[in-house]
Design an enzyme around this catalytic site. Sequence first.
Site, mmCIF file in Angstrom:
data_model
loop_
_atom_site.group_PDB
_atom_site.id
_atom_site.type_symbol
_atom_site.label_atom_id
_atom_site.label_comp_id
_atom_site.label_asym_id
_atom_site.label_seq_id
_atom_site.Cartn_x
_atom_site.Cartn_y
_atom_site.Cartn_z
ATOM 1 N N THR A 36 3.283 -4.519 -12.605
ATOM 2 C CA THR A 36 2.675 -3.587 -13.563
ATOM 3 C C THR A 36 3.969 -3.895 -14.429
ATOM 4 O OG1 THR A 36 1.372 -2.692 -12.331
ATOM 5 C CG2 THR A 36 2.266 -1.114 -13.670
ATOM 6 N N VAL A 46 -9.987 1.033 -9.619
ATOM 7 C CA VAL A 46 -9.108 1.773 -11.122
ATOM 8 C C VAL A 46 -7.891 2.091 -9.854
ATOM 9 C CG1 VAL A 46 -8.502 3.941 -12.196
ATOM 10 C CG2 VAL A 46 -10.678 2.809 -12.351
ATOM 11 N N GLY A 47 -6.948 1.241 -10.513
ATOM 12 C CA GLY A 47 -5.529 1.579 -9.476
ATOM 13 C C GLY A 47 -5.000 3.654 -9.922
ATOM 14 N N THR A 63 5.455 1.735 -9.319
ATOM 15 C CA THR A 63 4.520 0.697 -9.341
ATOM 16 C C THR A 63 4.239 0.217 -8.128
ATOM 17 O OG1 THR A 63 4.680 -2.153 -9.413
ATOM 18 C CG2 THR A 63 6.941 -0.594 -9.442
ATOM 19 N N GLY A 64 3.243 -1.091 -7.734
ATOM 20 C CA GLY A 64 2.785 -1.413 -6.409
ATOM 21 C C GLY A 64 0.979 -1.440 -6.109
ATOM 22 N N GLY A 97 -2.273 0.557 -5.637
ATOM 23 C CA GLY A 97 -2.347 2.086 -6.202
ATOM 24 C C GLY A 97 -3.290 2.717 -5.233
HETATM 25 N N1 ASP Z 1 -0.179 -0.342 -9.352
HETATM 26 C C1 ASP Z 1 -0.529 -0.771 -9.783
HETATM 27 C C2 ASP Z 1 -2.329 -1.077 -9.565
HETATM 28 O O1 ASP Z 1 -2.179 -0.351 -8.037
HETATM 29 C C3 ASP Z 1 -0.257 -2.717 -9.382
HETATM 30 C C4 ASP Z 1 0.902 -2.458 -9.782
HETATM 31 O O2 ASP Z 1 2.601 -1.330 -10.025
HETATM 32 O O3 ASP Z 1 1.995 -4.335 -9.157
HETATM 33 O O4 ASP Z 1 -3.281 -0.690 -10.047
#
Ligand code: ASP
Length: 318
Positions: free
Chosen positions: A189, A218-219, A239-240, A242
């Site tokens: 992200t 939806v994240g 980030t990660g 969601g």
């Molecule tokens: N957090 C984002 C999601 O879950 C993805 C990401 O951060 O890489 O949509």
Amino acid sequence: MSRTQRTKAPAVILVHGGVGSPLSWQDGCQKAVEAARVVLQRTGDALASAVEAVRVMEYDGRFNAGCGSSLRLDGKTVEMDAAVMDSRGKLGAVAVVSNVRNPVLVARAVADTPHVAVAGQGATALARGLGLSGAFRASSFARERWRWWQGALQRRRAGEVPEAWRGFDLRRHWNFPGPYDALLQPLDTVGAVVRGPDGGFAVASSTGGASPMLRGRVGDVPFMGCGFYAGQHGAVAVTGVGEEIIRRMLARVIYDRMGAGAAPQVACDEGVALFPAEVAVGAIAVSATGQGVAANREMACADVAFPVTVSKARGTRR
Ligand code: ASP
């Protein structure tokens, strides 16, 4: 209104390219920081600066945002989430928006409406009406990522595909217009946090989601307190995975730790430590006293801190 106000204070711009993004992509983060620095030096506006950083990364094509956004399970659909927030009270988010090159600009536009979040077809139509949509073409990186996941989901090996997806009956839950055939994409992200010359804070974040994704998923990114937060104590971008971040309201947890006096680095470390090692997660934060970065995977980042002298007219539109 036209009186010139001069302020001088150290400013900070810190961006991430998503947890899981290789360090070799740091050049893309650096480019975003430089663009954001130009905006901050010109306007003194932390939010405009954070939005610019994310806008540049949405154009990069490697990061999972904008034209680099992960394709959903059908290998065609692209639905993106983005959000902005600052310590002056600006707040805007979009979820599952399509046909938009820069979702972060749509989120910024939402912050100027009576609403704080707009989703799906309504968000896509809003972008179109505001002249923010454009011919969207997934980058070659995004297509390669999808092909990798297509293979991984056919194999469904432990360690390669998230546990929740290994036994999941995807055929039964298929919600795309086309027929069921194949699948998904991974993490990263983009996000930016800024401390402006007036001591104000801003955050902007944008994503193509996290694999694997059904239509309409939806994240955390468009949920305040989950993927992002900004207020008088600082700004946080996360980030990660969601689904895991939402359960822990990670951005607000990190923000509250900073509000209680923790240094941003400590707050980010503690936040990331809340997750088991198999769940990819990362966070960046800035406060009045410093900045922090933590991630349990590789994560491309860049930052700049510099004294700023801004000349701006009072009453500038926010
Ligand atoms: N957090 C984002 C999601 O879950 C993805 C990401 O951060 O890489 O949509």
